[in-house]
Design a protein around this motif. Structure first.
Motif: not given
Length: 201
Positions: A109, A32-36, A111-112, A30
């Motif tokens: 997914y 800026k609140d958008e999935l990449h 986390d960061s 994620s």
């Protein structure tokens, strides 16, 4: 050997022998609140496919518990992100590669990306693409000509319909996803395409 012995052998799980198999991650993150989706560009010093875009991953080692463990290990080796920062969401269909055995893809997914430290021996560069962009932009289609040419040990003179296996040519489609200066194709595009079809449905 009788029928009962055959049934017994068929019901006994075979030990997995990955040989040349590989495992890859399709990493979601994620931003800026958008999935990449995270992609890597292979190091230019590699012998196989230098400079090409792919998902992180590699060959399954004998020490790996399974294909998922191999995908997580390879991701850590290539990007330096700890495995506890990665959550496996699902597996995708295995893809058979004539030169590399089976490819075992997993969707994960992350986390960061704050801790990302690419291994420069394997990773030349990396980039992300918003999922919405990939969903709204159909791939370009190109065709590859494949020639069937029997090898010297192929018993062409002993099989029926031998003419069907002598220097025949057919075309197979390839998908090409283009994002800025990057192009995603081959096995990576096939894995990406399956993922996108899943989430479209």
């Amino acid at each position: 050997m009788n029928l009962e012995e055959i049934k017994q052998k068929l019901s006994t799980p075979q030990k997995k022998n990955y040989v040349r198999d590989a495992a890859v991650l399709l990493p979601l993150v994620s931003i800026k609140d958008e999935l990449h989706i995270l992609f890597q560009v292979r190091a230019l010093t590699l012998h196989a496919q230098p400079g090409e875009t792919c998902f992180p991953g590699g060959r399954i080692d004998r020490d790996d518990q399974d294909s998922q463990a191999a995908a997580l290990r390879e991701f850590h080796e290539e990007f330096g992100i700890k495995q506890e920062k990665v959550t496996i969401l699902s597996s995708l269909n295995k893809i058979e590669s004539p030169r590399r055995g089976l490819i075992h893809p997993f969707v994960a997914y992350i986390d960061s990306l704050d801790e990302i430290k690419p291994n420069t021996a394997e990773v030349e560069d990396w980039f992300t693409v918003p999922v919405t962009v990939l969903l709204s932009t159909p791939p370009e289609i190109g065709y590859v000509d494949v020639i069937i040419k029997p090898g010297k040990d192929f018993p062409i003179d002993r099989i029926a319909n031998a003419v069907a296996y002598q220097d025949k040519r057919y075309s197979t489609p390839e998908s090409f996803y283009v994002y800025k200066e990057h192009i995603i194709w081959g096995l990576t595009a096939r894995i990406l395409q399956e993922f996108l079809e899943h989430i479209k449905s």
